[in-house]
Design a protein around this motif. Sequence first.
Motif, PDB file in Angstrom:
ATOM      1  N   ASN A   1       0.828  -1.061  -0.047  1.00 31.06           N
ATOM      2  CA  ASN A   1      -0.013   0.014   0.002  1.00 31.06           C
ATOM      3  C   ASN A   1       1.022   1.105  -0.060  1.00 31.06           C
ATOM      4  O   ASN A   1       1.776   1.471   0.655  1.00 31.06           O
ATOM      5  CB  ASN A   1      -0.838   0.014   1.270  1.00 31.06           C
ATOM      6  CG  ASN A   1      -2.014  -0.765   1.102  1.00 31.06           C
ATOM      7  OD1 ASN A   1      -2.454  -1.322  -0.055  1.00 31.06           O
ATOM      8  ND2 ASN A   1      -2.788  -0.911   2.194  1.00 31.06           N
ATOM      9  N   SER A   2       0.634   2.377  -1.012  1.00 32.18           N
ATOM     10  CA  SER A   2       1.000   3.582  -0.711  1.00 32.18           C
ATOM     11  C   SER A   2       0.433   4.413  -0.035  1.00 32.18           C
ATOM     12  O   SER A   2      -0.733   4.501  -0.292  1.00 32.18           O
ATOM     13  CB  SER A   2       1.452   4.075  -2.411  1.00 32.18           C
ATOM     14  OG  SER A   2       2.103   3.118  -3.086  1.00 32.18           O
ATOM     15  N   ILE A   3       0.923   5.017   1.154  1.00 31.42           N
ATOM     16  CA  ILE A   3       0.473   5.837   1.985  1.00 31.42           C
ATOM     17  C   ILE A   3       0.950   7.291   1.613  1.00 31.42           C
ATOM     18  O   ILE A   3       2.003   7.406   1.602  1.00 31.42           O
ATOM     19  CB  ILE A   3       0.839   5.291   3.449  1.00 31.42           C
ATOM     20  CG1 ILE A   3       0.058   3.935   3.714  1.00 31.42           C
ATOM     21  CG2 ILE A   3      -0.146   6.368   4.476  1.00 31.42           C
ATOM     22  CD1 ILE A   3       0.490   3.196   5.070  1.00 31.42           C
ATOM     23  N   LEU A   4      -0.283   8.173   1.323  1.00 33.39           N
ATOM     24  CA  LEU A   4       0.258   9.541   1.173  1.00 33.39           C
ATOM     25  C   LEU A   4      -0.479  10.393   2.309  1.00 33.39           C
ATOM     26  O   LEU A   4      -1.438  10.214   2.542  1.00 33.39           O
ATOM     27  CB  LEU A   4      -0.037   9.727  -0.209  1.00 33.39           C
ATOM     28  CG  LEU A   4       1.109   9.281  -1.255  1.00 33.39           C
ATOM     29  CD1 LEU A   4       0.487   7.949  -1.718  1.00 33.39           C
ATOM     30  CD2 LEU A   4       1.189  10.354  -2.297  1.00 33.39           C
ATOM     31  N   ILE A   5      -0.031  11.633   2.348  1.00 31.29           N
ATOM     32  CA  ILE A   5      -0.608  12.763   3.089  1.00 31.29           C
ATOM     33  C   ILE A   5      -0.856  13.951   2.277  1.00 31.29           C
ATOM     34  O   ILE A   5       0.013  14.443   1.970  1.00 31.29           O
ATOM     35  CB  ILE A   5       0.334  12.889   4.408  1.00 31.29           C
ATOM     36  CG1 ILE A   5       0.679  11.686   5.233  1.00 31.29           C
ATOM     37  CG2 ILE A   5      -0.560  14.029   5.036  1.00 31.29           C
ATOM     38  CD1 ILE A   5       1.550  12.187   6.361  1.00 31.29           C
ATOM     39  N   TYR A   6      -2.268  14.210   2.201  1.00 28.83           N
ATOM     40  CA  TYR A   6      -2.685  15.633   1.471  1.00 28.83           C
ATOM     41  C   TYR A   6      -2.607  16.682   2.546  1.00 28.83           C
ATOM     42  O   TYR A   6      -2.901  16.248   3.895  1.00 28.83           O
ATOM     43  CB  TYR A   6      -3.992  15.268   0.795  1.00 28.83           C
ATOM     44  CG  TYR A   6      -5.301  14.904   1.322  1.00 28.83           C
ATOM     45  CD1 TYR A   6      -6.040  15.724   1.788  1.00 28.83           C
ATOM     46  CD2 TYR A   6      -5.373  13.585   2.013  1.00 28.83           C
ATOM     47  CE1 TYR A   6      -7.267  15.559   2.446  1.00 28.83           C
ATOM     48  CE2 TYR A   6      -6.532  13.277   2.567  1.00 28.83           C
ATOM     49  CZ  TYR A   6      -7.541  14.334   2.939  1.00 28.83           C
ATOM     50  OH  TYR A   6      -8.598  14.055   3.633  1.00 28.83           O
TER      51      TYR A   6
ATOM     52  N   ALA B   1      -0.422  25.375   3.201  1.00 32.11           N
ATOM     53  CA  ALA B   1      -1.265  26.303   2.446  1.00 32.11           C
ATOM     54  C   ALA B   1      -0.560  26.694   1.116  1.00 32.11           C
ATOM     55  O   ALA B   1       0.711  27.043   0.832  1.00 32.11           O
ATOM     56  CB  ALA B   1      -1.418  27.777   3.076  1.00 32.11           C
ATOM     57  N   GLY B   2      -1.267  26.671   0.044  1.00 29.22           N
ATOM     58  CA  GLY B   2      -0.907  27.173  -1.386  1.00 29.22           C
ATOM     59  C   GLY B   2      -0.033  26.030  -2.311  1.00 29.22           C
ATOM     60  O   GLY B   2       0.485  26.358  -3.196  1.00 29.22           O
ATOM     61  N   CYS B   3       0.081  24.809  -1.587  1.00 32.62           N
ATOM     62  CA  CYS B   3       0.886  23.620  -2.244  1.00 32.62           C
ATOM     63  C   CYS B   3       0.166  22.653  -2.733  1.00 32.62           C
ATOM     64  O   CYS B   3       0.609  21.605  -3.013  1.00 32.62           O
ATOM     65  CB  CYS B   3       1.822  23.455  -1.253  1.00 32.62           C
ATOM     66  SG  CYS B   3       3.227  24.526  -0.744  1.00 32.62           S
ATOM     67  N   ALA B   4      -1.237  22.782  -2.689  1.00 31.54           N
ATOM     68  CA  ALA B   4      -1.993  21.520  -2.965  1.00 31.54           C
ATOM     69  C   ALA B   4      -1.617  21.043  -4.574  1.00 31.54           C
ATOM     70  O   ALA B   4      -1.531  19.678  -4.339  1.00 31.54           O
ATOM     71  CB  ALA B   4      -3.596  22.077  -2.898  1.00 31.54           C
TER      72      ALA B   4
ATOM     73  N   ALA C   1      -2.848  24.114   5.128  1.00 30.99           N
ATOM     74  CA  ALA C   1      -3.986  24.270   4.182  1.00 30.99           C
ATOM     75  C   ALA C   1      -5.221  24.368   4.863  1.00 30.99           C
ATOM     76  O   ALA C   1      -5.731  23.682   5.568  1.00 30.99           O
ATOM     77  CB  ALA C   1      -3.571  23.233   2.970  1.00 30.99           C
ATOM     78  N   SER C   2      -5.912  24.961   3.947  1.00 27.29           N
ATOM     79  CA  SER C   2      -7.673  25.165   4.428  1.00 27.29           C
ATOM     80  C   SER C   2      -8.183  23.551   3.911  1.00 27.29           C
ATOM     81  O   SER C   2      -7.986  23.003   3.403  1.00 27.29           O
ATOM     82  CB  SER C   2      -8.365  26.312   3.684  1.00 27.29           C
ATOM     83  OG  SER C   2      -8.430  25.994   2.247  1.00 27.29           O
ATOM     84  N   GLY C   3      -9.494  23.634   4.518  1.00 28.35           N
ATOM     85  CA  GLY C   3     -10.216  22.403   4.241  1.00 28.35           C
ATOM     86  C   GLY C   3     -10.407  22.429   2.633  1.00 28.35           C
ATOM     87  O   GLY C   3     -10.470  21.244   2.139  1.00 28.35           O
ATOM     88  N   ARG C   4     -10.888  23.306   2.070  1.00 28.19           N
ATOM     89  CA  ARG C   4     -11.042  23.380   0.637  1.00 28.19           C
ATOM     90  C   ARG C   4      -9.798  22.995  -0.050  1.00 28.19           C
ATOM     91  O   ARG C   4     -10.049  22.356  -1.082  1.00 28.19           O
ATOM     92  CB  ARG C   4     -11.669  24.793   0.482  1.00 28.19           C
ATOM     93  CG  ARG C   4     -11.953  24.744  -1.209  1.00 28.19           C
ATOM     94  CD  ARG C   4     -12.796  25.800  -1.588  1.00 28.19           C
ATOM     95  NE  ARG C   4     -12.974  26.035  -3.048  1.00 28.19           N
ATOM     96  CZ  ARG C   4     -14.139  25.431  -3.407  1.00 28.19           C
ATOM     97  NH1 ARG C   4     -15.004  25.043  -2.765  1.00 28.19           N
ATOM     98  NH2 ARG C   4     -14.402  25.296  -4.725  1.00 28.19           N
TER      99      ARG C   4
ATOM    100  N   SER D   1     -20.011  23.660  -3.503  1.00 28.32           N
ATOM    101  CA  SER D   1     -20.646  24.720  -2.554  1.00 28.32           C
ATOM    102  C   SER D   1     -19.846  25.734  -2.203  1.00 28.32           C
ATOM    103  O   SER D   1     -20.232  26.808  -1.811  1.00 28.32           O
ATOM    104  CB  SER D   1     -20.841  23.860  -1.235  1.00 28.32           C
ATOM    105  OG  SER D   1     -19.902  23.712  -0.611  1.00 28.32           O
ATOM    106  N   GLY D   2     -18.703  25.626  -2.389  1.00 26.63           N
ATOM    107  CA  GLY D   2     -17.582  26.699  -1.849  1.00 26.63           C
ATOM    108  C   GLY D   2     -17.198  27.040  -0.394  1.00 26.63           C
ATOM    109  O   GLY D   2     -16.892  28.177  -0.085  1.00 26.63           O
ATOM    110  N   LYS D   3     -18.008  26.301   0.482  1.00 28.92           N
ATOM    111  CA  LYS D   3     -18.268  26.296   2.008  1.00 28.92           C
ATOM    112  C   LYS D   3     -17.345  25.243   2.460  1.00 28.92           C
ATOM    113  O   LYS D   3     -17.598  24.102   2.165  1.00 28.92           O
ATOM    114  CB  LYS D   3     -19.548  26.483   2.339  1.00 28.92           C
ATOM    115  CG  LYS D   3     -20.379  27.592   1.835  1.00 28.92           C
ATOM    116  CD  LYS D   3     -21.881  27.311   2.532  1.00 28.92           C
ATOM    117  CE  LYS D   3     -22.608  28.281   1.864  1.00 28.92           C
ATOM    118  NZ  LYS D   3     -24.036  28.356   2.415  1.00 28.92           N
ATOM    119  N   GLU D   4     -16.390  25.680   3.162  1.00 28.99           N
ATOM    120  CA  GLU D   4     -15.499  24.619   3.692  1.00 28.99           C
ATOM    121  C   GLU D   4     -16.390  23.610   4.946  1.00 28.99           C
ATOM    122  O   GLU D   4     -16.033  22.623   5.040  1.00 28.99           O
ATOM    123  CB  GLU D   4     -14.396  25.167   4.691  1.00 28.99           C
ATOM    124  CG  GLU D   4     -13.243  25.850   3.761  1.00 28.99           C
ATOM    125  CD  GLU D   4     -12.392  26.220   4.549  1.00 28.99           C
ATOM    126  OE1 GLU D   4     -11.785  25.799   5.593  1.00 28.99           O
ATOM    127  OE2 GLU D   4     -11.438  27.227   4.022  1.00 28.99           O
ATOM    128  N   SER D   5     -17.354  24.346   5.292  1.00 33.25           N
ATOM    129  CA  SER D   5     -18.193  23.731   6.265  1.00 33.25           C
ATOM    130  C   SER D   5     -18.998  22.567   5.813  1.00 33.25           C
ATOM    131  O   SER D   5     -19.406  21.440   6.392  1.00 33.25           O
ATOM    132  CB  SER D   5     -19.107  24.653   7.136  1.00 33.25           C
ATOM    133  OG  SER D   5     -20.069  25.256   5.982  1.00 33.25           O
TER     134      SER D   5
END
Length: 297
Positions: A165-170, A175-178, A222-225, A278-282
């Motif tokens: 399994n390849s395990i990665l962390i998003y 911030a800004g590096c997505a 990074a933000s939720g979005r 939706s544009g809403k992080e919530s």
Amino acid sequence: MRYDQIIYYPPFERHSLLLQVTCGCSYNQCAFCNMYKTVDFEVIPLKQIIADLKDASGYNPYTERVFLVGGEPLCLPFEQMKEILTQIKKYLPYCACVSMYASIKNLRDKTVEQLKELHRLGLGFLYIGLESGSDRILKQMKKGHTAAEAVEQLKKLNEAQIPFNSILIYGLGGAGCAKENAVESAKMLNQVRSANIIMMNLTVFPDTELEKWCKDGSFVQASGRERIEELAYLLEALELTTPTGFSTSHVTNPVMITGTLPYDKEKMLEGVYKMLGSGKESDLHGIVSISDAAIER
């Protein structure tokens, strides 16, 4: 097994026999990890391992799966790992698969022929923390390997026919590096054959360098979005041709996305796009489940 620390193992291994062969992590330098910060690395003597196997054989001689406990047991030299697998076969003859956590660093001193021999003796599955395919992010987080080295070592596993399994962390880039993290990770993953790609959402754990960076402002999360966008970028860039599971089923994730690439790629992307609409992080909490059964590895 005699162990007085927290035991870490993948959810899929919850029914496996746990056999301790190392204590702690031989590297223990990753900036985001606190799993073994207070644990001194130690190799468990073979005598103790055999004693534990004798106990296990008396308790359940029909054990079919064994998980080797420790941060990265594959750090053990080839001959030592070979002997452990030989003893497992001796005391638990019905065991069909021995699995463990591993790192790219562990694989460097193992040849393809040695890996094939370990596979013949029962090494059947590895869980590998790749974290990212971006060399900049890997260096920042002190992983101790580059993306090119990861590809080189994972190709050895493919040749030896040892699934992993390849395990990665998003969110690992901040911030800004997505897009950077996603696109570079996809470049890496597209060159190898993983059994599953397991995504973890970055969590800032206490007593880590990452926590210090967050507190002093040198690392901005990074933000939720952004994190959901990163999943979209990754799925878009993955160009796998062999069936590969994809899952965000780990407890760190705010959303559930499961499927099999390449078949379910468009459906999974459709679900992610819908969440982003939706544009809403919530609102970025949902389930996009394509497979009949969620992947737990």
